[in-house]
Motif scaffolding. Structure first.
Motif, PDB file in Angstrom:
ATOM      1  N   LEU B 261       0.858  -1.177   0.000  1.00  0.00           N
ATOM      2  CA  LEU B 261       0.000   0.000   0.000  1.00  0.00           C
ATOM      3  C   LEU B 261       0.894   1.226   0.000  1.00  0.00           C
ATOM      4  O   LEU B 261       1.875   1.276   0.728  1.00  0.00           O
ATOM      5  N   GLU B 262       0.570   2.171  -0.862  1.00  0.00           N
ATOM      6  CA  GLU B 262       1.360   3.398  -0.855  1.00  0.00           C
ATOM      7  C   GLU B 262       0.459   4.597  -0.952  1.00  0.00           C
ATOM      8  O   GLU B 262      -0.589   4.562  -1.590  1.00  0.00           O
ATOM      9  N   ASP B 263       0.903   5.658  -0.329  1.00  0.00           N
ATOM     10  CA  ASP B 263       0.138   6.896  -0.292  1.00  0.00           C
ATOM     11  C   ASP B 263       0.749   7.858  -1.299  1.00  0.00           C
ATOM     12  O   ASP B 263       1.922   8.210  -1.199  1.00  0.00           O
ATOM     13  N   ARG B 279      -6.905  10.931   0.919  1.00  0.00           N
ATOM     14  CA  ARG B 279      -5.645  10.513   0.301  1.00  0.00           C
ATOM     15  C   ARG B 279      -5.883   9.840  -1.046  1.00  0.00           C
ATOM     16  O   ARG B 279      -6.960   9.326  -1.319  1.00  0.00           O
ATOM     17  N   VAL B 281      -4.418   6.711  -2.845  1.00  0.00           N
ATOM     18  CA  VAL B 281      -3.703   5.540  -2.357  1.00  0.00           C
ATOM     19  C   VAL B 281      -3.553   4.532  -3.490  1.00  0.00           C
ATOM     20  O   VAL B 281      -4.460   4.378  -4.302  1.00  0.00           O
ATOM     21  N   LYS B 353       4.985   2.406   4.069  1.00  0.00           N
ATOM     22  CA  LYS B 353       3.806   3.087   3.560  1.00  0.00           C
ATOM     23  C   LYS B 353       4.137   3.865   2.295  1.00  0.00           C
ATOM     24  O   LYS B 353       3.442   3.810   1.312  1.00  0.00           O
ATOM     25  N   ASP B 354       5.174   4.621   2.365  1.00  0.00           N
ATOM     26  CA  ASP B 354       5.445   5.529   1.256  1.00  0.00           C
ATOM     27  C   ASP B 354       6.884   5.452   0.764  1.00  0.00           C
ATOM     28  O   ASP B 354       7.324   6.296   0.026  1.00  0.00           O
ATOM     29  N   GLU B 744      -5.077   2.485  -8.282  1.00  0.00           N
ATOM     30  CA  GLU B 744      -5.019   3.798  -7.656  1.00  0.00           C
ATOM     31  C   GLU B 744      -6.427   4.178  -7.220  1.00  0.00           C
ATOM     32  O   GLU B 744      -7.351   4.191  -8.022  1.00  0.00           O
ATOM     33  N   CYS B 750      -8.266   9.472   5.330  1.00  0.00           N
ATOM     34  CA  CYS B 750      -6.866   9.543   5.757  1.00  0.00           C
ATOM     35  C   CYS B 750      -6.572   8.554   6.869  1.00  0.00           C
ATOM     36  O   CYS B 750      -5.430   8.121   7.046  1.00  0.00           O
ATOM     37  N   ILE B 753      -4.570   5.381   6.110  1.00  0.00           N
ATOM     38  CA  ILE B 753      -3.111   5.486   6.042  1.00  0.00           C
ATOM     39  C   ILE B 753      -2.544   5.722   7.436  1.00  0.00           C
ATOM     40  O   ILE B 753      -1.562   5.100   7.839  1.00  0.00           O
TER      41      ILE B 753
END
Lengths: 365, 1135
Positions: B261-263, B279, B281, B353-354, B744, B750, B753
């Motif tokens: 998972l990425e923000d 967000r 994501v 996460k990111d 996406e 939020c 995340i």
């Protein structure tokens, strides 16, 4: 609730029927504005309002909001209910205008639909009830909707006064079958119905004669029925028409029709219909041009398998319909020439992945 | 004698014995028919019947399996069990078995390659009910772990933890995946006898829960933090041969278990909004189920309904062994090490996460050059040397696309960074793809117009190759495509008119910000293939025209019907076009109609004989050659151009009946026609032979035909889009199951995340069009027999239905004689009833389970009900009974005036003609309102009613379920197991300290029914005298005098006296005997009682001790568990 993403926006009054049908089937809200906003007589016409009313009768929980000026509508579709419905069609359009969208919806209803429509049965703009009975319904049958599918012509009604009555019976299905129809075959039989109401019954025979003079050269299996309605069943206005259909060895059907015009002899009407049929046959494909959207829609609504169908080039309505389908269902078609080696051939193979549409409104057991 | 060695045995080399031996061997080799031949006819009959029955059990409802055979998605293996049972240990052991890597900490899914055709995704399920529900919906195989040592002293009443049963019930209602039981901690059972009896008992329990014969594994103690290798290997073998039956829900919905998972939200935006903005994501994972359509909505359980912004196909991070490693018999060591677990720390790489963190514990450091380094390690080490960014280095370098070109490649600074990242990831794929696609087309182009000389070809390919690596692929393709056209099209001047130039369509696409990149690519490709076919009669690329151009339908068709529709501009776009003066004449043309208007002029051509003859070939009577000739007229010219996509397409078409008629593409028309005819004849002959030889064999039974049909359709599905490039394939069919995609999602809360926890699974479930709607759902429901409380109408219940978990307020009902749906206050015992609630629609026949509370600390069994969806509607018809009560105030013969039922004449008017009834059962009807007391009315009855009668009117009052829908947003919480639901009514009252409102009329009071006293009937003397005898009251006084029977004396004869005396004596004796006997018995009883008392005391003592023992063991166990809970990090069981 979480509906905000599912509103689809259109403008213009064209293709309204298809958009309403797609909206009801997909459950997405649709907003159409600028309906004849530049016209001298802006807003929805009486037949369009009548169609909306019919859709409201056939469904449960549908909310239709029409703006004050009538140039914009918002449709929040409910579920398709079916059951016994009767509707009075306005005289500005024929029954075909109302029946075509209903045919697309009825198989996905909760209960089998028994629809009675009253109005004009045959006119220039829309499919006549004869063609719907002999051509549209067989096209629907390709998708496994056959048991109990019936159209009864109780009374005929010609424009301008109408007075016709039909009864449309449609069963419900869980899911339509996947179509794989790429063999057009060769024309093996031609059938036709010549009807005449409130005019000399000889007119229909004259039309048959004229039509046969052209068609006899091709195949011997030609039956053109003369269908004369009398008295109460013949409606309020005089008129006559000839509808023709050609069926191929693989039961692909092509059709054409011509309706009486003032001052034109029946022979010319018959000739017009015959030549239109030949034109249609020349277009090729497995599906009649007028029924492209119906077949394509049913292909989209099939199970998650590849459906294929061979047809002629898309008509105006079909092109817009394909775009609308993409908006509503996210389904795109692969359209390739049927015979890429043959440059003169205009036939195309339309293939798509069915959206796995299930009739959710159908009751379990 | 004794030390002399024994003579070795020498088998007979000849003779009867040797013969016998050989014979025996011979027999063993083959199947001995005689051995299994039935001896009697009856036996043969029975055997035959048994065989047939066995065959029938083999049959299942034919179901389409939508998972592709080649490159299927990894099988999800969920490891489920109560805490401390050894889930992580098992997962680590299994991962170690497949990859030879030891994971320190397992978070999120771990994907490994387990064989040539199979990958596995392991996921550990935590003890939260929400996670169990989600896992139950996606797991293909469940390893259900059971602590074998728990309660081993009470073998006869094995206690499994309630979570295990809850999980099994959840599985049952959402389609039962395969379950393998795994018994652990068996090493704690010391006695062999206890061990075997434990196993036996647990197996019995397990089999009753799953099915008889369900696989149960036993794992003994932990060695080096893992289970014994042999036991794990056995388990892994079972996993690798497991077959899976498609489950209906998963076979109709696309879904994905996110392993990363990425923000993507801009940092600045997050900072400005104080981390509270919605967000963007991205979720990564293998698509499963059906094809994932990019435009569909998805539901992420625990988060809510989200809309897919874009889907990108990524290269497989954990690919199956490919063709060259396939040649080797065993999996190579290198491949075995493939593992994909972005959320865990595998190989020192942690996907956060990111960001991606690379751990450098020493293996990547310089200096130990003697250790052979793999490619990956080398790359990472090289990365450390880089001091300029890629962008800088590209800007500095002078890469030229062509050897001859003078300008070197420039980097466009406005390029999207995100796209760039992806490009890097899928570099290899694109390279291949572009090669395949561009090559044939370019060849054809050259042949086509003969303008490009051959020397240019390698350069073109070179360009294509590089474009995949360095420049963004789609853009470059179309740009260069433009260049080409500009260079060489001048002679085909009409092209520009028909097709909007690529510039135009590109700019159009860029206007919409999120225009998918495939469009650009598609456009250029379409353009290429268009040129291939635009020779004499231009064949359009309809797909491009319809889907990726902004032309109106009439413009698309215009060049065909140029003459007809000159002024037929579509009205959609030209709003500024003032056309009022045209008025209603214009309106006729724009009417929405089905029939095309064909004027007589259009059809004039058909007056021509030649024209009429030209379509003779389309009729069965027409000559065969005419049609063939017409169809293949242009073949000769095209022969050399054939190839590329279309050839593939045609070749792959497997439709048997389609083949013969279609002219073969490569051969010349005559020979192809002849061969087609020959093939047709051959097929016909074969068919005839079959039917002639064995008429029954050609007829397949229903099951076979269905299976054939399914496999044929699947083959068609595969074949239809085989030759199409990936991008347009995604457009038409979506993303196939098994492809690794990046989804996406926009506008994600939020909290998802902020409170992300990798131990909670993130599932992306695709929704069908119907499932985004809301409505009233009618379900058949049954309270779970282990749920201790009863369910009450209008108490909120948490449903797990489809992908969703939500709270809604059901109304329970029962079908009342098929006339009405009658509301129930409570669910009935041991019976199904209906429930209706408001919520998101799910197709009928979808199973669900319901909970009152999802919290872990709620006692007892939490699955409160299970059931199945019956019906979806927008309105409901549930009624409850309403009794209106009135009393008569004036009675005539059969007519009575009733008051107190209604309050106004209007109400009465509404109920005119309604049926009413007295308590005693006299039926009647409401007639008409009376003017005087308000609400009173006249009623007629079938008999005269009494003033004391009460009149009932039974009516039905319809009720609607409350429109309440509350999704369980457990993933948005910081403490994920404590989701605050809407409280039950009773709970609210308890919390608020409110008393249950009590209707005074509903309280029960003791009914005071005074005995009715009736006065004696007094008939006047005079009247009595005149009455006939029959009607006279018959009153008699009691008799005064004694009767004869009373006053007579009885005298006995002497012998009679004697007899009586004797009888008296005997009776007395007998009495005395009985008394004595009883006394003795009591004495004996007393002794016995004392003895029994003593024994009882002993027994209770023993029982007490036993219980004490058990509690002591249980206490130790719970203490051990608590210890484990505390030391979560280093939780490893020491034996």
């Amino acid at each position: 609730m979480a509906h905000s993403g599912s509103l689809i926006h259109f403008s213009g009054h064209q293709y309204l029927r298809n958009r309403l049908v797609l909206s009801i089937l997909s459950g997405k809200h649709v907003r159409v504005d600028k309906i004849r906003s530049e016209d001298k007589n802006p807003g929805l016409r009486d037949f369009e309002i009548s169609l909306l009313r019919l859709l409201e009768k056939v469904t449960n929980g549908t909310i239709i909001e029409i703006s004050v000026t009538g140039t914009a509508i918002l449709l929040k579709p409910g579920i398709i209910l079916g059951g016994p419905v009767s509707h009075e069609c306005p005289l500005s359009r024929s029954i075909g205008y109302f029946l075509e969208p209903i045919i697309m919806l009825a198989p996905f209803a909760k209960k089998p639909l028994q629809l009675t429509l009253r109005g004009i049965t045959t006119d220039d703009h829309d499919l006549s009830v004869d063609l719907i009975r002999t051509v549209s319904l067989p096209h629907v049958q390709l998708f496994g909707i056959s048991d109990g599918l019936e159209l009864r012509i109780k009374k005929r009604g010609s424009p301008p006064s109408g007075g016709g009555e039909i009864q449309f019976l449609c069963p419900v299905v869980k899911q339509v079958k996947t179509l794989n129809f790429i063999e057009p075959g060769k024309i093996k039989r031609i059938r036709g119905i010549a009807h005449a109401v409130r005019v000399n019954p000889q007119f229909s025979n004259r039309m048959i004669e004229a039509s046969r003079s052209v068609l006899n050269r091709y195949i011997p299996d030609i039956y053109l029925y003369s269908d004369v309605y009398k008295g109460e069943e013949s409606g309020k206005s005089p008129g006559y028409a000839l509808s023709l259909l050609a069926e191929s060895t693989t039961s692909a059907i092509h059709c054409s029709e011509a309706v009486s015009q003032p001052g034109v002899p029946p022979e010319d009407i018959a000739l017009h219909a015959t030549r239109a049929l030949l034109d249609e046959i020349k277009q090729g494909g497995c599906v009649d041009r007028k029924h492209q959207t119906l077949v394509l829609l049913m292909m989209v609504l099939g199970s998650e398998d590849v459906g294929r169908c061979r047809m002629g080039p898309p008509t105006l309505r079909t092109i817009q319909f394909l775009r609308d389908v993409k908006d509503f269902f996210g389904t795109s078609f692969k359209i390739v020439p049927a015979e890429p080696s043959d440059a003169s051939s205009t036939e195309l193979v339309y293939s798509c992945y069915g959206s796995g549409y299930d009739n959710v409104s159908r009751r379990l057991a | 004698m004794a030390d002399r060695p024994h003579k070795a045995h020498r088998p007979a080399q000849s003779g009867a014995k040797a013969d016998k031996k050989d014979k025996g061997k011979e027999k063993q080799q083959g199947f001995n028919e005689k051995a299994f031949a039935p001896k009697s006819g009856r036996r043969a009959d029975r055997q035959g019947r048994r065989n047939i029955e066995r065959d029938q059990t083999r049959l299942h409802v034919p179901l389409v399996n939508r998972t592709p055979d080649n490159e299927p998605p990894p099988v999800i293996v969920a490891i489920v069990g109560p805490p401390g049972v050894g889930k992580s240990t098992l997962l680590k052991s299994l991962v170690r078995r497949y990859t030879k890597q030891t994971l320190n900490e397992v978070k999120g899914p771990v994907t490994v390659v387990s064989g040539k055709k199979r990958r596995l995704t392991f996921i550990e399920c935590n003890n939260d009910l929400n996670s169990m529900i989600d896992i139950g919906k996606i797991a293909d195989l469940v390893l259900l772990m059971i602590d074998g040592s728990f309660g081993f002293e009470m073998v006869n009443s094995i206690i499994l933890p309630p979570e295990t049963f809850e999980f099994l019930n959840i599985l049952q209602s959402h389609g039962f995946p395969k379950v393998i039981g795994v018994l652990t901690h068996l090493d704690l059972v010391k006695k062999a006898a206890t061990l075997s009896s434990t196993k036996k008992a647990l197996k019995k329990r397990f089999w009753t829960e799953i099915y008889a014969g369900a696989k149960l594994f036993y794992l003994s103690g932990v060695l080096n933090g893992r289970y014994p290798d042999t036991e794990v290997m056995n388990l892994s073998r079972f996993i690798s041969v497991m077959k899976f039956r498609p489950l209906v829900w998963r076979n109709t919905h696309p879904y994905l278990l996110a392993d990363r998972l990425e923000d993507l939200t801009p940092r600045e935006q997050i900072r400005q909004s104080n981390k509270k903005c919605d967000r963007t994501v991205t979720l990564y994972g293998y698509t499963r189920g059906t094809h994932l359509r990019p435009s569909s909505s998805v539901h992420v359980p625990g988060v809510g309904d989200l809309h897919i912004k874009s889907v990108t196909l990524l290269s497989d991070p954990c690919p199956l062994p490919d063709a060259d490693s396939e040649k080797r018999r065993k999996l190579s060591e290198k491949k075995k090490l493939l593992i994909h677990a972005p959320m865990s720390d595998v190989g020192g790489v942690v996907y956060d996460k990111d960001a991606v963190w690379v751990n450098v514990p020493g293996s990547f450091t310089r200096g130990n050059g003697d250790v052979p380094q793999g490619e990956g390690e080398q790359m990472v080490m090289d990365l450390q040397d880089v001091d300029a960014t890629l962008e800088d280095s590209v800007a500095q370098s002078h890469i030229r696309l062509f050897g001859s070109s003078s300008n070197h490649l420039m980097v466009d600074p406005s390029r999207n960074e995100v796209l760039h990242e992806d490009e890097d990831l899928e570099g290899d794929d694109n390279e291949e793809g572009s090669n395949e696609e561009s090559d044939p087309d370019e060849d054809e182009d050259e042949d086509d117009d003969g303008m490009n000389d051959n020397s240019e070809e390698p350069q073109i390919n070179d360009r294509a190759d590089r474009s995949g690596q360095d420049v963004e692929y789609a853009d470059s393709d179309s740009d260069l495509g433009d260049d080409f056209h500009d260079n060489r099209i001048p002679d085909e001047d009409d092209e520009e008119d028909d097709i909007p130039s690529d510039e135009g369509s590109d700019s159009g696409d860029e206007d919409e910000e999120d225009a998918p990149r495939w469009k650009l690519n598609l456009a250029s490709q379409a353009h290429d293939s268009f040129q291939l076919h635009s020779r004499k009669n231009r064949q359009k690329d309809w797909m491009k025209l319809i889907y990726s151009s902004s032309l109106t339908p009439s413009q698309i068709l215009q060049d065909e019907k140029a003459a007809n529709h000159e002024d037929d501009e579509a009205d959609d776009d030209d709003d500024d076009f003032f056309k009022l003066q045209k008025g209603s004449i214009l309106d006729d043309e724009h009417i929405d109609m089905t029939k095309d208007i064909l004027t007589t002029d259009d059809l004039k051509a058909w007056g021509d004989e030649e024209m009429l003859d030209s379509i003779r070939g389309l009729f069965i009577t027409g000559s065969h050659d005419a049609a063939e000739g017409e169809a293949t007229a242009a073949d000769d010219e095209h022969e050399d151009l054939e190839g590329g996509d279309f050839e593939d397409l045609e070749a792959d078409t497997t439709n048997a009946e389609a083949e013969p008629s279609r002219p073969s593409l490569n051969g010349n028309p005559e020979s192809s026609g002849a061969s087609a005819l020959a093939a047709k004849k051959e097929a016909l002959k074969r068919k005839f032979d079959e039917q002639y030889d064995d008429p029954d064999s050609s007829k397949l039974d229903f099951y076979e035909t269905q299976k054939d049909e399914i496999s044929r359709q699947l083959q068609l599905n595969r074949a239809e889009f085989e030759g199409v490039d990936a991008e347009s394939r995604a457009l038409v069919e979506g993303y196939r199951p098994g492809s690794y995609v990046r989804i996406e999602l926009a506008d994600v809360p939020c909290e998802m995340i902020e409170h992300f926890d990798p131990t909670y699974p993130i599932i992306v479930g695709g929704l069908l069009p119907a499932e985004e709607r809301f409505g009233y759902i009618q379900v058949r429901i049954k309270r779970h027999r282990w749920y201790t409380k009863t369910l009450k109408t209008n108490d909120p219940l948490i449903f797990s239905l489809g992908w969703r978990r939500f709270q809604s307020v059901p109304i329970y009902s029962l079908d009342d004689h098929s006339i009405r749906m009658r509301m129930l206050k409570y669910t009935p015992e041991h019976m199904h009833c209906y429930a209706t609630f408001y919520g998101p629609v799910a197709a009928p026949n979808t199973g669900f389970c319901a909970f009152n509370s999802l919290a872990g600390e709620s006692p007892g069994f939490r699955v409160s009900a299970t059931g199945v969806v019956l019906d979806i509607d927008r309105s409901t018809k549930i009624v409850k009974k309403l009794k209106l009560i009135g009393v008569p105030y004036k009675i005539f013969k059969n007519t009575a005036f009733i008051k107190d039922m209604f309050t106004s004449a209007l109400e009465v008017a509404k109920f005119e003609g309604a049926n009413i009834r007295t308590v005693s059962g006299i039926r009647g009807q409401v007639k008409k309102a009376l003017p005087k007391p308000d609400g009173s009315y006249r009623a007629t009855f079938e008999d005269k009613v009494l003033m004391s009668d009460i009149i009932f009117l039974r009516a039905w009052y319809s009720i609607q379920p409350r429109k309440f829908y509350n999704p369980v947003t457990s993933l948005l919480l910081s403490d994920k197991s404590h989701w605050a639901r809407m409280r039950l009514t009773g709970q609210v009252r308890r919390d608020e300290g409110l008393k249950t409102p009590l209707n005074v009329n509903s309280t029960y009071k003791s009914v005071d029914r005074p005995a009715r006293r009736f006065n004696t009937l007094k008939v006047p003397k005079k009247l009595q005298a005149t009455l006939p005898y029959a009607s006279k009251p018959k009153l008699m006084k009691p008799q005064r005098r004694q009767t004869y029977m009373q006053k007579r004396a009885v005298l006995l004869e002497p012998e009679e006296k004697k007899a009586i005396a004797l009888l008296q004596q005997i009776r007395a004796l007998r009495k005395d005997q009985v008394v004595r006997r009883k006394e003795k018995q009591n004495e004996r009883k007393e002794v016995h009682r004392k003895k029994a008392e003593k024994e009882e005391a002993k027994k209770t003592e023993k029982e007490k001790e036993k219980r004490k023992d058990y509690m002591r063991v249980a206490g130790q166990k719970s203490k051990r568990e608590a210890d484990l809970e505390e030391g979560r990090g280093g939780k490893r069981r020491r034996t």
